[in-house]
Design an enzyme around this catalytic site. Structure first.
Site, PDB file in Angstrom:
ATOM      1  CG  HIS A 166      -3.548   0.137  -6.838  1.00  0.00           C
ATOM      2  ND1 HIS A 166      -3.777   0.542  -5.571  1.00  0.00           N
ATOM      3  CD2 HIS A 166      -3.571  -1.265  -6.496  1.00  0.00           C
ATOM      4  CE1 HIS A 166      -4.016  -0.352  -4.545  1.00  0.00           C
ATOM      5  NE2 HIS A 166      -3.747  -1.575  -5.031  1.00  0.00           N
TER       6      HIS A 166
ATOM      7  NE  ARG B 195      -4.454  -1.362   0.108  1.00  0.00           N
ATOM      8  CZ  ARG B 195      -4.450  -2.450  -0.598  1.00  0.00           C
ATOM      9  NH1 ARG B 195      -3.590  -2.570  -1.608  1.00  0.00           N
ATOM     10  NH2 ARG B 195      -5.528  -3.157  -0.621  1.00  0.00           N
TER      11      ARG B 195
ATOM     12  CD  GLU C 101      -2.978   3.841  -5.094  1.00  0.00           C
ATOM     13  OE1 GLU C 101      -4.125   3.234  -5.282  1.00  0.00           O
ATOM     14  OE2 GLU C 101      -2.121   3.350  -4.525  1.00  0.00           O
TER      15      GLU C 101
HETATM   16  P1  NAP Z   1      -1.015 -11.701   4.357  1.00  0.00           P
HETATM   17  O1  NAP Z   1      -1.319 -12.995   3.868  1.00  0.00           O
HETATM   18  O2  NAP Z   1      -1.943 -11.352   5.480  1.00  0.00           O
HETATM   19  O3  NAP Z   1       0.395 -11.445   4.525  1.00  0.00           O
HETATM   20  C1  NAP Z   1       0.991 -10.187   5.128  1.00  0.00           C
HETATM   21  C2  NAP Z   1       2.124 -10.553   6.026  1.00  0.00           C
HETATM   22  O4  NAP Z   1       2.529  -9.356   6.745  1.00  0.00           O
HETATM   23  C3  NAP Z   1       2.012 -11.707   6.968  1.00  0.00           C
HETATM   24  O5  NAP Z   1       3.076 -12.684   6.745  1.00  0.00           O
HETATM   25  C4  NAP Z   1       2.214 -10.894   8.422  1.00  0.00           C
HETATM   26  O6  NAP Z   1       2.731 -11.548   9.394  1.00  0.00           O
HETATM   27  C5  NAP Z   1       3.203  -9.493   7.663  1.00  0.00           C
HETATM   28  N1  NAP Z   1       3.142  -8.363   8.944  1.00  0.00           N
HETATM   29  C6  NAP Z   1       1.884  -7.893   9.276  1.00  0.00           C
HETATM   30  N2  NAP Z   1       2.244  -6.744   9.983  1.00  0.00           N
HETATM   31  C7  NAP Z   1       3.657  -6.676  10.099  1.00  0.00           C
HETATM   32  C8  NAP Z   1       4.595  -5.765  10.673  1.00  0.00           C
HETATM   33  N3  NAP Z   1       4.133  -4.861  11.332  1.00  0.00           N
HETATM   34  N4  NAP Z   1       5.904  -6.251  10.457  1.00  0.00           N
HETATM   35  C9  NAP Z   1       6.278  -7.463   9.601  1.00  0.00           C
HETATM   36  N5  NAP Z   1       5.432  -8.321   9.239  1.00  0.00           N
HETATM   37  C10 NAP Z   1       4.264  -7.893   9.301  1.00  0.00           C
HETATM   38  O7  NAP Z   1      -1.404 -10.685   3.050  1.00  0.00           O
HETATM   39  P2  NAP Z   1      -1.297 -11.082   1.606  1.00  0.00           P
HETATM   40  O8  NAP Z   1      -2.387 -11.754   1.081  1.00  0.00           O
HETATM   41  O9  NAP Z   1       0.098 -11.528   1.390  1.00  0.00           O
HETATM   42  O10 NAP Z   1      -1.422  -9.186   1.302  1.00  0.00           O
HETATM   43  C11 NAP Z   1      -0.320  -8.486   1.598  1.00  0.00           C
HETATM   44  C12 NAP Z   1      -0.832  -6.834   1.329  1.00  0.00           C
HETATM   45  O11 NAP Z   1      -0.887  -6.617   0.171  1.00  0.00           O
HETATM   46  C13 NAP Z   1      -2.471  -6.603   1.641  1.00  0.00           C
HETATM   47  O12 NAP Z   1      -2.797  -6.273   2.757  1.00  0.00           O
HETATM   48  C14 NAP Z   1      -2.582  -5.525   0.703  1.00  0.00           C
HETATM   49  O13 NAP Z   1      -2.477  -4.263   1.360  1.00  0.00           O
HETATM   50  C15 NAP Z   1      -1.601  -5.627  -0.282  1.00  0.00           C
HETATM   51  N6  NAP Z   1      -1.844  -6.057  -1.803  1.00  0.00           N
HETATM   52  C16 NAP Z   1      -1.660  -5.160  -2.941  1.00  0.00           C
HETATM   53  C17 NAP Z   1      -2.136  -5.358  -4.189  1.00  0.00           C
HETATM   54  C18 NAP Z   1      -2.068  -4.492  -5.263  1.00  0.00           C
HETATM   55  O14 NAP Z   1      -2.685  -4.310  -5.960  1.00  0.00           O
HETATM   56  N7  NAP Z   1      -0.692  -3.590  -5.288  1.00  0.00           N
HETATM   57  C19 NAP Z   1      -3.034  -6.605  -4.404  1.00  0.00           C
HETATM   58  C20 NAP Z   1      -3.102  -7.553  -3.362  1.00  0.00           C
HETATM   59  C21 NAP Z   1      -2.561  -7.058  -1.860  1.00  0.00           C
HETATM   60  P3  NAP Z   1       2.422 -12.983  10.022  1.00  0.00           P
HETATM   61  O15 NAP Z   1       2.632 -13.885   8.923  1.00  0.00           O
HETATM   62  O16 NAP Z   1       3.210 -13.044  11.057  1.00  0.00           O
HETATM   63  O17 NAP Z   1       1.078 -12.628  10.074  1.00  0.00           O
END
Ligand code: NAP
Length: 335
Positions: free
Chosen positions: A281, A234, A263
């Site tokens: 995005h 993000r 954005e």
């Molecule tokens: P996810 O599976 O929940 O992965 C997030 C990871 O971040 C988890 O491993 C979590 O740790 C870790 N985390 C959370 N808070 C943290 C912190 N303070 N310091 C270090 N690590 C931390 O989510 P995902 O499906 O991979 O998606 C991740 C993010 O990508 C979404 O929240 C979204 O904002 C973004 N995204 C962007 C797009 C785009 O179009 N650019 C598309 C999809 C998603 P744990 O393993 O310990 O829980």
């Protein structure tokens, strides 16, 4: 019949499925009709859509709302605690967008290191007048070190791609992942160590109070001068003003950015930097994946409004009326 307000990103086929169960009011461009949306929400039991912006005032005006299905995996734009307090279920669309978003992340790694946009523009604009020489050379991706900040679904999918490119993969994450260290050879680092050692620092953490402005000028100073920053998470995970200053000062080699603090990105110094690749995005923006995301959200809102535990429930702590103790416990177990 329960009523559902649907906003953006839904096709006729999705609306048709919703209409089999609910009375549906659809707004393709809700920002053009805020009053009509507000009126529809007053009567609504469910809300589904992409890029939802929900405020306390809106919730006050929608007393019958039972469930919200966002067509995204991130829900930083939604007041989760408040929804839970009001007993409103929130669902998202994890998993179905993981591989596509990882493709976009890896594309940014390749595009920034090989200067894809800058050199492709040189050709298009008729400036390819002699053989490419050292001033146009890029840097290798294979054999380099990737630092994943966040090793969840998308982080792991990018790491898997990187291993196929013979890269070394470091990670810093809220929790350590010993199984991935053992099976894939990933190496855990503190955030500071990761910044210092990586050739590419790739952000895939959710936006939270802890991750807001995780990377700014000082963190860029801690990176290698030859390193690239990749942001597929993000926009607000990066302090954009600090990044711009760091790029201007040559503290890092470049950046690949899919997301921005504001954005659509307009009139930013980032747009004038050859060593920055800017995307609008599009992490999950393929036909196949957007279709899968919408299907997933439709399924979630149907389950939530029909008294079942939705598959992708974000806030199991919410206790809607009619949701039994047992369903509540199952939801908590599932998380
Ligand atoms: P996810 O599976 O929940 O992965 C997030 C990871 O971040 C988890 O491993 C979590 O740790 C870790 N985390 C959370 N808070 C943290 C912190 N303070 N310091 C270090 N690590 C931390 O989510 P995902 O499906 O991979 O998606 C991740 C993010 O990508 C979404 O929240 C979204 O904002 C973004 N995204 C962007 C797009 C785009 O179009 N650019 C598309 C999809 C998603 P744990 O393993 O310990 O829980």
């Amino acid at each position: 019949m329960k009523r559902v307000v649907a906003l953006r990103r839904l096709k006729a086929s999705h609306l048709q499925r919703l209409r089999e169960h609910f009375e549906v009011t659809y707004f393709e461009e809700p920002e053009r009709q805020p009053e009509a949306v507000a009126v529809a929400l007053r009567q609504a039991h469910g809300l589904i859509g992409g890029k939802l912006q929900v405020t306390s005032a809106m919730l006050d005006e929608a007393p019958g709302l039972e469930a919200i299905a966002t067509i995204s995996v991130g829900y930083d734009n939604l007041p989760v605690d408040e929804l839970s307090r009001r007993g409103i279920l929130l669902t998202n669309t994890p998993d179905v967008l993981t591989e596509t978003t990882a493709d976009t992340g890896f594309m940014l790694i390749m595009a920034s290191s090989r200067r894809l946009v800058e050199l492709a523009n040189m050709v298009r604009e008729g400036r390819w007048t002699q053989h490419v020489g050292e001033p146009q050379f890029g840097h290798d991706v294979h054999g380099k070190t990737l630092g994943m900040v966040g090793l969840g679904r998308i982080g792991r999918a990018i790491a898997r791609r990187a291993l196929g490119f013979n890269m070394r993969v470091l990670y810093s994450n809220a929790s350590s992942k010993p199984e991935l260290e053992a099976e894939w050879g990933l190496e855990h680092r503190t955030f500071e160590q990761l910044l210092a050692e990586s050739d590419f620092v790739c952000l895939t953490v959710p936006l939270t109070e802890q991750t807001e402005h995780l990377i700014g000028y000082e963190q860029c100073r801690a990176m290698k001068r030859s390193a690239f920053l990749i942001n597929i998470a993000r926009g607000r995970v990066v302090d954009e003003a600090g990044l711009i200053r760091a790029l201007n000062d040559g503290l890092i080699a470049g950046a690949g950015l899919d997301v921005f603090e504001r954005e659509p990105l307009q009139d930013s110094p980032l747009l004038r930097m050859d060593n920055v690749v800017t995307l609008p995005h599009i992490g999950s923006a393929t036909h196949e994946t957007r279709e899968a995301m919408a299907n997933c959200a439709v399924e979630n809102i149907c389950q939530a409004l029909q008294g079942e535990r939705p598959r992708d429930l974000v806030n199991p702590q919410a206790r809607p009326s009619g949701f039994s103790e047992q369903q509540q416990e199952q939801s908590v177990d599932a998380k």
